[in-house]
Design an enzyme around this catalytic site. Structure first.
Site, PDB file in Angstrom:
ATOM      1  N   GLU A   1       3.247  -0.320   9.361  1.00 56.20           N
ATOM      2  CA  GLU A   1       3.716  -1.842   9.994  1.00 56.20           C
ATOM      3  C   GLU A   1       5.107  -1.536  10.811  1.00 56.20           C
ATOM      4  OE1 GLU A   1       4.940  -4.200   6.458  1.00 56.20           O
ATOM      5  OE2 GLU A   1       2.979  -4.008   5.678  1.00 56.20           O
TER       6      GLU A   1
ATOM      7  N   CYS B   1     -19.542   1.630  12.085  1.00 56.64           N
ATOM      8  CA  CYS B   1     -19.264   1.637  13.653  1.00 56.64           C
ATOM      9  C   CYS B   1     -20.310   0.949  14.671  1.00 56.64           C
ATOM     10  CB  CYS B   1     -18.637   2.886  14.108  1.00 56.64           C
ATOM     11  SG  CYS B   1     -17.104   3.273  13.729  1.00 56.64           S
TER      12      CYS B   1
ATOM     13  N   HIS C   1       1.600   1.765  -3.454  1.00 51.64           N
ATOM     14  CA  HIS C   1       0.708   2.435  -4.272  1.00 51.64           C
ATOM     15  C   HIS C   1       0.663   3.970  -3.837  1.00 51.64           C
ATOM     16  CE1 HIS C   1      -1.819  -0.875  -5.544  1.00 51.64           C
ATOM     17  NE2 HIS C   1      -1.787  -1.679  -4.504  1.00 51.64           N
TER      18      HIS C   1
ATOM     19  N   CYS D   1     -14.759   1.783   9.481  1.00 56.52           N
ATOM     20  CA  CYS D   1     -15.374   2.917   9.825  1.00 56.52           C
ATOM     21  C   CYS D   1     -15.876   3.739   8.706  1.00 56.52           C
ATOM     22  CB  CYS D   1     -14.739   3.660  11.048  1.00 56.52           C
ATOM     23  SG  CYS D   1     -15.449   5.334  11.278  1.00 56.52           S
TER      24      CYS D   1
ATOM     25  N   THR E   1       0.919  -1.105  -0.062  1.00 53.38           N
ATOM     26  CA  THR E   1       0.064   0.088   0.022  1.00 53.38           C
ATOM     27  C   THR E   1       0.790   1.261   0.088  1.00 53.38           C
ATOM     28  OG1 THR E   1      -1.842  -1.115   1.243  1.00 53.38           O
ATOM     29  CG2 THR E   1      -2.026   1.217   1.350  1.00 53.38           C
TER      30      THR E   1
HETATM   31  N1  LIG Z   1      -6.879  -5.663   2.215  1.00 50.57           N
HETATM   32  C1  LIG Z   1      -5.977  -5.066   3.101  1.00 50.57           C
HETATM   33  O1  LIG Z   1      -6.583  -4.474   4.072  1.00 50.57           O
HETATM   34  C2  LIG Z   1      -4.597  -5.016   2.642  1.00 50.57           C
HETATM   35  C3  LIG Z   1      -3.563  -4.891   3.226  1.00 50.57           C
HETATM   36  C4  LIG Z   1      -2.322  -4.741   2.909  1.00 50.57           C
HETATM   37  C5  LIG Z   1      -2.104  -4.822   1.678  1.00 50.57           C
HETATM   38  N2  LIG Z   1      -3.198  -4.952   0.628  1.00 50.57           N
HETATM   39  C6  LIG Z   1      -2.744  -4.897  -0.561  1.00 50.57           C
HETATM   40  O2  LIG Z   1      -2.546  -6.090  -1.125  1.00 50.57           O
HETATM   41  C7  LIG Z   1      -1.845  -6.412  -2.175  1.00 50.57           C
HETATM   42  C8  LIG Z   1      -0.513  -6.992  -1.962  1.00 50.57           C
HETATM   43  O3  LIG Z   1       0.406  -6.282  -1.052  1.00 50.57           O
HETATM   44  P1  LIG Z   1       1.918  -6.774  -0.986  1.00 50.57           P
HETATM   45  O4  LIG Z   1       2.526  -6.155   0.051  1.00 50.57           O
HETATM   46  O5  LIG Z   1       2.077  -8.541  -0.939  1.00 50.57           O
HETATM   47  O6  LIG Z   1       2.383  -6.149  -2.334  1.00 50.57           O
HETATM   48  P2  LIG Z   1       3.115  -6.905  -3.647  1.00 50.57           P
HETATM   49  O7  LIG Z   1       3.238  -5.762  -4.695  1.00 50.57           O
HETATM   50  O8  LIG Z   1       4.720  -7.038  -3.023  1.00 50.57           O
HETATM   51  O9  LIG Z   1       2.696  -8.218  -3.889  1.00 50.57           O
HETATM   52  C9  LIG Z   1       2.143  -8.285  -5.136  1.00 50.57           C
HETATM   53  C10 LIG Z   1       2.734  -9.656  -5.766  1.00 50.57           C
HETATM   54  O10 LIG Z   1       1.659 -10.101  -6.983  1.00 50.57           O
HETATM   55  C11 LIG Z   1       2.651 -10.477  -8.071  1.00 50.57           C
HETATM   56  N3  LIG Z   1       1.851 -10.356  -9.234  1.00 50.57           N
HETATM   57  C12 LIG Z   1       1.555  -9.302 -10.035  1.00 50.57           C
HETATM   58  N4  LIG Z   1       0.696  -9.923 -10.881  1.00 50.57           N
HETATM   59  C13 LIG Z   1       0.775 -11.109 -10.966  1.00 50.57           C
HETATM   60  C14 LIG Z   1      -0.085 -12.090 -11.677  1.00 50.57           C
HETATM   61  N5  LIG Z   1      -0.946 -11.817 -12.647  1.00 50.57           N
HETATM   62  N6  LIG Z   1      -0.119 -13.125 -11.068  1.00 50.57           N
HETATM   63  C15 LIG Z   1       0.355 -13.621 -10.013  1.00 50.57           C
HETATM   64  N7  LIG Z   1       1.256 -12.917  -9.140  1.00 50.57           N
HETATM   65  C16 LIG Z   1       1.338 -11.511  -9.839  1.00 50.57           C
HETATM   66  C17 LIG Z   1       3.791  -9.705  -7.957  1.00 50.57           C
HETATM   67  O11 LIG Z   1       5.032 -10.263  -8.599  1.00 50.57           O
HETATM   68  C18 LIG Z   1       4.008  -9.409  -6.280  1.00 50.57           C
HETATM   69  O12 LIG Z   1       5.082 -10.201  -5.739  1.00 50.57           O
HETATM   70  C19 LIG Z   1      -1.493  -4.579  -2.214  1.00 50.57           C
HETATM   71  O13 LIG Z   1      -2.323  -4.477  -3.595  1.00 50.57           O
HETATM   72  C20 LIG Z   1      -1.731  -3.914  -1.259  1.00 50.57           C
HETATM   73  O14 LIG Z   1      -2.218  -2.673  -1.298  1.00 50.57           O
HETATM   74  C21 LIG Z   1      -4.390  -5.120   1.210  1.00 50.57           C
HETATM   75 ZN   LIG Z   2     -17.358   4.958  12.232  1.00 49.69          ZN
END
Ligand SMILES: NC(=O)c1ccc[n+]([C@@H]2O[C@H](COP(=O)([O-])OP(=O)(O)OC[C@H]3O[C@@H](n4cnc5c(N)ncnc54)[C@H](O)[C@@H]3O)[C@@H](O)[C@H]2O)c1
Ligand SMILES: [Zn+2]
Length: 347
Positions: free
Chosen positions: A62, A97, A43, A105, A40
């Site tokens: 983190e 909430c 991003h 929230c 993130t």
């Molecule tokens: N839901 C939540 O609360 C939450 C929390 C943390 C992170 N995230 C999100 O989760 C995602 C993953 O986080 P991360 O830290 O592991 O990120 P990251 O970018 O390190 O990992 C993504 C992985 O996907 C792989 N990838 C890309 N295209 C692919 C495909 N077509 N097929 C297979 N693998 C592919 C990449 O090589 C990479 O290793 C991010 O989008 C992040 O923003 C969401």
């Molecule tokens: Zn709230």
């Protein structure tokens, strides 16, 4: 005064001396020890979240560290305590909430995105966000508790049960942690990941990993499941191709748990949802119970946090570490060491 890593504009980070507020009523001042760089954060670095992030923004959510001082009205916590932070502040009064879903929230302050984060030498947060760390847990490993809490939440949202066949699409830190938590829940797991380095690490951790660029992943899943398809797929890649894979590998009544952030709308094969009676479940962040479970999983070694840490860099080199992650180098989790005194703690 404290040194901080700040996001200024797309692809632009700096380190600067900032002045974090003294802890007010109910707050504590922390000395962050290690802060992980998350997907993130990347991003944000890409500029995908500019509509939400007020610049300059101190990044980082983190973390592990120790309490330096406590503000008025803070009980149960003392200087020197080892902690991590569940970086959420909710209003307590919105419909989400009131329904008991404070972690989503409708006016959520995600600390480290919506307000200043942990990539600095001193960080003031509400005492209500603190999670105690056991003395036996090294602080570098403890920086992996937050993403592990994400994984615990996701595996719970998907309702993974013992013996189920699970495909994790995207073997970055979050995907890898989901795979490990699902395995600990008794599932059989396959990881789909483009990076050879990350696939190798998955294999070293005893997981089977497939390369979607050269392997026919849906065919491999059919073979693995006796033509049934997987019961659960996690989309953790954030890529259009990853979403397609997650939809394709699921069998009848399969559950797709969407974890990754897709900044733009995607085309999805909805016919497949109809045909196979699939379910799509969104999963965002975590609740306190997920965090407490994550502390236990990391502390007992079920999550081999040390194996996921590729590199530790001093605060001043965090901007270069973002570039390295962006380039998709041979790395998994990079931690920023905020304690390194060679960079001149300003206090
Ligand atoms: N839901 C939540 O609360 C939450 C929390 C943390 C992170 N995230 C999100 O989760 C995602 C993953 O986080 P991360 O830290 O592991 O990120 P990251 O970018 O390190 O990992 C993504 C992985 O996907 C792989 N990838 C890309 N295209 C692919 C495909 N077509 N097929 C297979 N693998 C592919 C990449 O090589 C990479 O290793 C991010 O989008 C992040 O923003 C969401
Ligand atoms: Zn709230």
């Amino acid at each position: 005064m404290t040194l901080a890593v700040r996001y200024k504009a797309a692809r632009t980070l700096d380190t600067a001396v900032v002045d974090p507020p003294a802890p007010g009523r109910g707050e504590v001042e922390l000395a962050p020890a290690y802060v992980g760089i998350c997907g993130t954060d990347l991003h944000i670095f890409h500029g995908d979240m500019d509509a939400r992030v007020a610049t300059p923004a101190v990044l980082g959510h983190e973390m592990s560290g120790r309490i330096v001082r406590v503000g008025p009205g803070v009980e149960d916590w003392a200087p020197g305590d080892a902690v991590t932070v569940m970086p959420l502040r909710w209003d307590g009064s919105c419909p989400a909430c009131r329904a008991g879903h404070q972690h989503v929230c409708q006016h959520l302050d995600f600390i480290g995105i919506d307000s200043p984060g942990a990539m600095q030498q001193r960080w003031t947060v509400p005492a209500s966000t603190l999670i105690r760390l056991p003395g036996s847990l090294a602080l570098d490993r403890a920086a992996l508790v937050e993403p592990t809490a994400v994984a615990v939440h996701d595996v719970g949202r998907a309702g993974v049960r013992e013996g189920e066949k699970v495909v994790v699409v995207g073997g970055g830190p979050v995907g890898m942690l989901i795979a490990l938590v699902a395995r600990a829940a008794g599932a059989q797991v396959r990881v789909v990941e483009l990076s050879a380095h990350r696939r190798l690490l998955a294999e070293e951790l005893g997981l089977t990993a497939w390369d979607p660029a050269v392997e026919d992943v849906p065919a491999l899943v059919r073979q693995w499941t006796g033509d049934a398809g997987a019961q659960v797929a996690f989309e953790v890649s954030g890529a259009a191709g990853g979403m397609d894979t997650a939809v394709e590998v699921l069998g009848v009544r399969g559950r797709l748990c969407l974890v990754a952030i897709h900044p733009r709308p995607r085309e999805v094969n909805l016919h497949r949802f109809f045909w196979r009676e699939l379910t799509l479940v969104g999963a965002r962040l975590y609740e306190r119970g997920d965090f407490e479970r994550a502390v236990a999983l990391v502390a007992e070694g079920t999550i081999p946090a040390g194996r996921l840490i590729s590199k530790v860099v001093p605060l001043t080199q965090a901007p270069a570490a973002f570039e390295a992650l962006e380039g998709g180098g041979d790395v998994m989790k990079i931690l920023v060491d905020c304690t390194d005194d060679t960079q001149g703690a300003v206090q």
